[in-house]
Design a protein around this motif. Structure first.
Motif, PDB file in Angstrom:
ATOM      1  N   ILE A  85       0.646   1.219 -14.465  1.00  0.00           N
ATOM      2  CA  ILE A  85       1.133   2.438 -15.095  1.00  0.00           C
ATOM      3  C   ILE A  85       2.587   2.216 -15.478  1.00  0.00           C
ATOM      4  CG2 ILE A  85      -0.468   3.925 -13.825  1.00  0.00           C
ATOM      5  CD1 ILE A  85       1.828   4.753 -12.011  1.00  0.00           C
ATOM      6  N   ASP A  86       3.083   3.049 -16.392  1.00  0.00           N
ATOM      7  CA  ASP A  86       4.457   2.919 -16.886  1.00  0.00           C
ATOM      8  C   ASP A  86       5.415   3.903 -16.238  1.00  0.00           C
ATOM      9  OD1 ASP A  86       3.955   0.961 -19.111  1.00  0.00           O
ATOM     10  OD2 ASP A  86       2.665   2.585 -19.816  1.00  0.00           O
ATOM     11  N   VAL A  87       4.900   5.059 -15.830  1.00  0.00           N
ATOM     12  CA  VAL A  87       5.737   6.156 -15.356  1.00  0.00           C
ATOM     13  C   VAL A  87       5.035   6.840 -14.199  1.00  0.00           C
ATOM     14  CG1 VAL A  87       6.887   8.324 -15.996  1.00  0.00           C
ATOM     15  CG2 VAL A  87       6.556   6.544 -17.731  1.00  0.00           C
ATOM     16  N   THR A  88       5.790   7.314 -13.206  1.00  0.00           N
ATOM     17  CA  THR A  88       5.225   8.177 -12.173  1.00  0.00           C
ATOM     18  C   THR A  88       5.986   9.495 -12.181  1.00  0.00           C
ATOM     19  OG1 THR A  88       6.715   7.444 -10.406  1.00  0.00           O
ATOM     20  CG2 THR A  88       4.661   6.208 -10.709  1.00  0.00           C
ATOM     21  N   TYR A  89       5.245  10.585 -11.960  1.00  0.00           N
ATOM     22  CA  TYR A  89       5.866  11.906 -11.921  1.00  0.00           C
ATOM     23  C   TYR A  89       5.012  12.827 -11.069  1.00  0.00           C
ATOM     24  CZ  TYR A  89       7.715  16.415 -13.389  1.00  0.00           C
ATOM     25  OH  TYR A  89       8.269  17.667 -13.382  1.00  0.00           O
ATOM     26  N   ARG A  90       5.653  13.629 -10.250  1.00  0.00           N
ATOM     27  CA  ARG A  90       5.039  14.540  -9.288  1.00  0.00           C
ATOM     28  C   ARG A  90       4.294  13.759  -8.213  1.00  0.00           C
ATOM     29  NH1 ARG A  90       6.389  19.389 -10.894  1.00  0.00           N
ATOM     30  NH2 ARG A  90       5.886  20.193 -12.964  1.00  0.00           N
ATOM     31  N   GLY A  91       4.675  14.040  -6.988  1.00  0.00           N
ATOM     32  CA  GLY A  91       3.957  13.478  -5.864  1.00  0.00           C
ATOM     33  C   GLY A  91       4.510  12.183  -5.322  1.00  0.00           C
ATOM     34  N   ILE A  92       5.703  11.747  -5.784  1.00  0.00           N
ATOM     35  CA  ILE A  92       6.305  10.548  -5.214  1.00  0.00           C
ATOM     36  C   ILE A  92       6.835  10.897  -3.821  1.00  0.00           C
ATOM     37  CG2 ILE A  92       7.904   8.648  -5.577  1.00  0.00           C
ATOM     38  CD1 ILE A  92       8.179   9.501  -8.474  1.00  0.00           C
ATOM     39  N   TYR A 148      -4.606  10.087 -12.378  1.00  0.00           N
ATOM     40  CA  TYR A 148      -4.430  10.964 -11.232  1.00  0.00           C
ATOM     41  C   TYR A 148      -4.672  10.189  -9.940  1.00  0.00           C
ATOM     42  CZ  TYR A 148      -4.665  14.349 -14.987  1.00  0.00           C
ATOM     43  OH  TYR A 148      -4.424  15.035 -16.151  1.00  0.00           O
ATOM     44  N   PHE A 149      -3.687  10.258  -9.039  1.00  0.00           N
ATOM     45  CA  PHE A 149      -3.731   9.535  -7.773  1.00  0.00           C
ATOM     46  C   PHE A 149      -3.821  10.522  -6.614  1.00  0.00           C
ATOM     47  CE2 PHE A 149      -1.808   6.685 -10.790  1.00  0.00           C
ATOM     48  CZ  PHE A 149      -2.255   5.410 -10.414  1.00  0.00           C
ATOM     49  N   HIS A 150      -4.364  10.035  -5.493  1.00  0.00           N
ATOM     50  CA  HIS A 150      -4.484  10.878  -4.304  1.00  0.00           C
ATOM     51  C   HIS A 150      -3.279  10.740  -3.376  1.00  0.00           C
ATOM     52  CE1 HIS A 150      -8.528  12.115  -5.323  1.00  0.00           C
ATOM     53  NE2 HIS A 150      -8.868  10.861  -5.498  1.00  0.00           N
ATOM     54  N   ASP A 151      -2.480   9.689  -3.545  1.00  0.00           N
ATOM     55  CA  ASP A 151      -1.332   9.521  -2.672  1.00  0.00           C
ATOM     56  C   ASP A 151      -0.244   8.741  -3.398  1.00  0.00           C
ATOM     57  OD1 ASP A 151      -1.484   6.480  -1.818  1.00  0.00           O
ATOM     58  OD2 ASP A 151      -3.523   7.271  -1.716  1.00  0.00           O
ATOM     59  N   SER A 152       0.969   8.876  -2.879  1.00  0.00           N
ATOM     60  CA  SER A 152       2.132   8.263  -3.497  1.00  0.00           C
ATOM     61  C   SER A 152       2.094   6.747  -3.421  1.00  0.00           C
ATOM     62  CB  SER A 152       3.410   8.786  -2.820  1.00  0.00           C
ATOM     63  OG  SER A 152       4.551   8.108  -3.285  1.00  0.00           O
ATOM     64  N   ALA A 153       1.683   6.202  -2.266  1.00  0.00           N
ATOM     65  CA  ALA A 153       1.736   4.754  -2.077  1.00  0.00           C
ATOM     66  C   ALA A 153       0.908   4.025  -3.133  1.00  0.00           C
ATOM     67  CB  ALA A 153       1.252   4.394  -0.672  1.00  0.00           C
ATOM     68  N   THR A 154      -0.301   4.526  -3.384  1.00  0.00           N
ATOM     69  CA  THR A 154      -1.164   3.898  -4.384  1.00  0.00           C
ATOM     70  C   THR A 154      -0.554   4.022  -5.770  1.00  0.00           C
ATOM     71  OG1 THR A 154      -3.082   4.491  -3.038  1.00  0.00           O
ATOM     72  CG2 THR A 154      -3.509   3.835  -5.309  1.00  0.00           C
ATOM     73  N   GLY A 209       1.422   8.222 -14.187  1.00  0.00           N
ATOM     74  CA  GLY A 209       0.735   8.516 -12.943  1.00  0.00           C
ATOM     75  C   GLY A 209       1.276   9.774 -12.293  1.00  0.00           C
ATOM     76  N   THR A 210       0.386  10.562 -11.702  1.00  0.00           N
ATOM     77  CA  THR A 210       0.774  11.783 -11.007  1.00  0.00           C
ATOM     78  C   THR A 210      -0.249  12.095  -9.933  1.00  0.00           C
ATOM     79  OG1 THR A 210       1.176  14.174 -11.277  1.00  0.00           O
ATOM     80  CG2 THR A 210      -0.428  13.177 -12.751  1.00  0.00           C
ATOM     81  N   GLY A 230       1.965  15.851  -2.695  1.00  0.00           N
ATOM     82  CA  GLY A 230       2.508  14.558  -2.311  1.00  0.00           C
ATOM     83  C   GLY A 230       2.188  14.208  -0.869  1.00  0.00           C
ATOM     84  N   SER A 231       2.475  12.965  -0.543  1.00  0.00           N
ATOM     85  CA  SER A 231       2.088  12.410   0.747  1.00  0.00           C
ATOM     86  C   SER A 231       2.882  13.002   1.914  1.00  0.00           C
ATOM     87  CB  SER A 231       2.263  10.894   0.726  1.00  0.00           C
ATOM     88  OG  SER A 231       1.571  10.317  -0.352  1.00  0.00           O
ATOM     89  N   GLY A 232       4.001  13.669   1.640  1.00  0.00           N
ATOM     90  CA  GLY A 232       4.808  14.215   2.719  1.00  0.00           C
ATOM     91  C   GLY A 232       4.291  15.515   3.293  1.00  0.00           C
ATOM     92  N   THR A 233       3.298  16.130   2.668  1.00  0.00           N
ATOM     93  CA  THR A 233       2.860  17.457   3.102  1.00  0.00           C
ATOM     94  C   THR A 233       2.329  17.450   4.523  1.00  0.00           C
ATOM     95  OG1 THR A 233       2.300  18.020   0.812  1.00  0.00           O
ATOM     96  CG2 THR A 233       1.401  19.423   2.530  1.00  0.00           C
TER      97      THR A 233
END
Length: 524
Positions: free
Chosen positions: A245-252, A229-235, A39-40, A372-375
């Motif tokens: 999903i098995d892995v998350t990268y970018r946007g946590i 592809y996700f729109h936000d970190s929480a999801t 996931g990213t 990422g969601s912090g922007t």
């Protein structure tokens, strides 16, 4: 407790954690034989390498091939599609590559020297506004010697040219499938990389399967990878918790990273790696306020980077005082040396010296779904700081990435925020893309000393340790102009099921994920 163990590579820490009770984390995506699901929040803007100078490269690295790339542990480019590459002259102006024999695209067409020339030439011919033609400023022409030999003739010395060839921007495409004078617009791709693109759903997912005709350095540890592809970190993190999903990268998001660090179990792991991606502000010289040096310098004097790093990102990023990140050759904290700690009184004096006594109105733009969601919180914090000084009146506006890119390319934004994931791990990559009449930001930034002397001088030197003085001078010019104001430097976090191995090896020196390093543990 936060149980941290150093890995051998010295750049990552693995943390064993759990977000759910029991074994529910190993669900459908983790079934033996199924694809690794990553996931990213960084979805591609295009599938055509000639049209992208952005995070689309993550996908490109895995489905296309370049002459050179970065095998595990390498910090300088090594052969991939090429059998060998080298400068053949003492002046770093003639670069010769010999291809591996028997290379094929996934549709069965031959990958030869003609395809290499075609791929590079079309980047310059198309010259897409968001494309990587700017990376080829030192290239004069590409010469095909025979089916397996190609020579790059440069118009000036450029010791960084091998690094350019190693970027996913220089992905080799099939001349039969990619137009010579326009971008390919459909949702398919034919490359020669470790994986073939089985299917693609724009903004949703990409399904990658092993390319059985691949010839290169990648030692694939899995047979298939699906990118979601996700729109936000929480999801995205919730999908990891549920086993979707098995892995998350970018946007946590920072809050999710901190939450992950606070757990103590063995069902999930968090890999904390050093990063050289940066975040910064860009000032448009066409805007009547942003064009005034005193306005830009006053902003630089007010901005509180540690507040952004700790209030917004909770210590998951580091304050940055130069466009060249810490850890690279020639880095200097130029903005701190010049401006010191944030000071409203000093900023007021800067504006007063330029005859500005009113509050300065600035509209600041940012992308709502790229970094990422912090922007959004980051720019709200910037507004709080600048408005709170009493010197500025800030209006914030946000757009989804594709609309945002179109806007800054047209010069619509007075001030805007950007992130930068490096083309290659060299200080050149944090200066060249942002200066000159044609750059990656769509806002011309003439700087004759940088583009006419410092960069050419540094590129004539193969030993990158000898270019420190040139880059120190270039950074100081950027500080003096204050056209680009660095804010923070990122760290790279990968969260994964404890069933997954290879995360520590998966990031190349440009922090692009090599999906082929990921695999499921055979026993535990």
């Amino acid at each position: 407790m936060f149980n941290q163990n150093r890995v051998l590579r010295g750049v990552a820490a693995v943390v064993s954690i759990s977000l759910v009770a029991g074994c529910g984390v190993f669900s459908s995506s983790a079934e033996a034989g199924g694809p690794i699901v990553v996931g990213t929040t960084s979805a591609p803007s295009t599938l055509d390498p000639a049209g992208s100078w952005d995070g689309s490269w993550e996908l490109f690295r895995n489905i296309y091939q370049t002459l050179l790339a970065y095998p595990d542990g390498a910090t300088t480019p090594q052969p991939d599609a090429a059998k060998s590459c080298a400068f053949t002259d003492s002046g770093n102006r003639t670069y010769h590559c010999e291809l591996r024999s028997g290379l094929k695209f996934t549709d069965g067409d031959t990958l030869d020297a003609r395809a290499v020339k075609y791929s590079v030439d079309r980047i310059r011919t198309i010259n897409a506004p968001s494309g990587p033609a700017g990376l080829l400023g030192s290239l004069d022409q590409v010469q095909v010697i025979n089916d397996r030999e190609v020579v790059f003739h440069l118009n000036k010395a450029d010791a960084t040219f091998p690094f350019v060839l190693a970027t996913p921007a220089m992905s080799i495409v099939d001349p039969e499938d990619y137009p010579a004078k326009s971008l390919r617009r459909d949702e398919s791709a034919q490359g020669s990389g470790p994986y073939a693109l089985k299917s693609y759903d724009d903004g949703e997912k990409a399904e990658l399967v092993r390319n059985n005709d691949y010839q290169g350095f990648a030692d694939r540890q899995n047979d298939a990878v699906t990118l979601r592809y996700f729109h936000d970190s929480a999801t995205m993190v919730e999908a990891l918790r549920s086993g979707a999903i098995d892995v998350t990268y970018r946007g946590i998001a920072a809050s999710d990273i901190v939450a992950l660090q606070s757990y103590n179990s063995s069902d999930l792991q968090l890999i904390d790696g050093s990063g050289i991606d940066i975040n910064y502000l860009v000032f448009n010289p066409k805007d009547p306020w942003a064009r005034i040096p005193a306005v830009r310098k006053a902003v630089a004097q007010v901005v509180d980077r540690p507040a952004i790093a700790f209030r917004v990102y909770r210590g998951t990023v580091d304050p940055l005082y130069s466009m060249v990140p810490a850890g690279l050759t020639g880095h200097t904290p130029g903005y701190f040396d010049t401006y010191g700690d944030p000071s409203t009184s000093k900023a007021r004096k800067i504006l007063a010296a330029a005859g500005i006594t009113q509050r300065v109105p600035l509209t600041v733009w940012y992308t709502t779904d790229r970094y990422g969601s912090g922007t959004t919180k980051e720019f709200q914090e910037l507004k709080r700081q600048l408005d709170g000084s009493g010197l500025f009146t800030i209006t914030l506006k946000g757009r989804p990435w594709k609309e945002f890119v179109s806007g800054y390319q047209k010069g619509e934004y007075p001030v805007f925020g950007r992130g930068w994931f490096p083309d290659f791990p060299d200080p050149d990559c944090f200066i060249t893309p942002f200066v000159g009449d044609h750059n990656a930001l769509g806002t011309p930034y003439p700087s004759p000393v940088i583009t006419g002397k410092l960069l050419p001088d540094s590129r004539s030197e193969s030993d990158r340790g000898e270019v420190v003085e040139d880059f120190e001078r270039a950074q100081q010019i950027l500080v003096d102009d204050a056209r680009l104001i660095p804010l923070w430097q990122g760290r790279q976090y990968i969260a994964a099921s404890d069933d997954i191995s290879g995360g520590e090896e998966a990031l190349d020196p440009s922090t692009i994920m090599k999906m082929w390093e990921l695999h499921r543990k055979t026993s535990w």
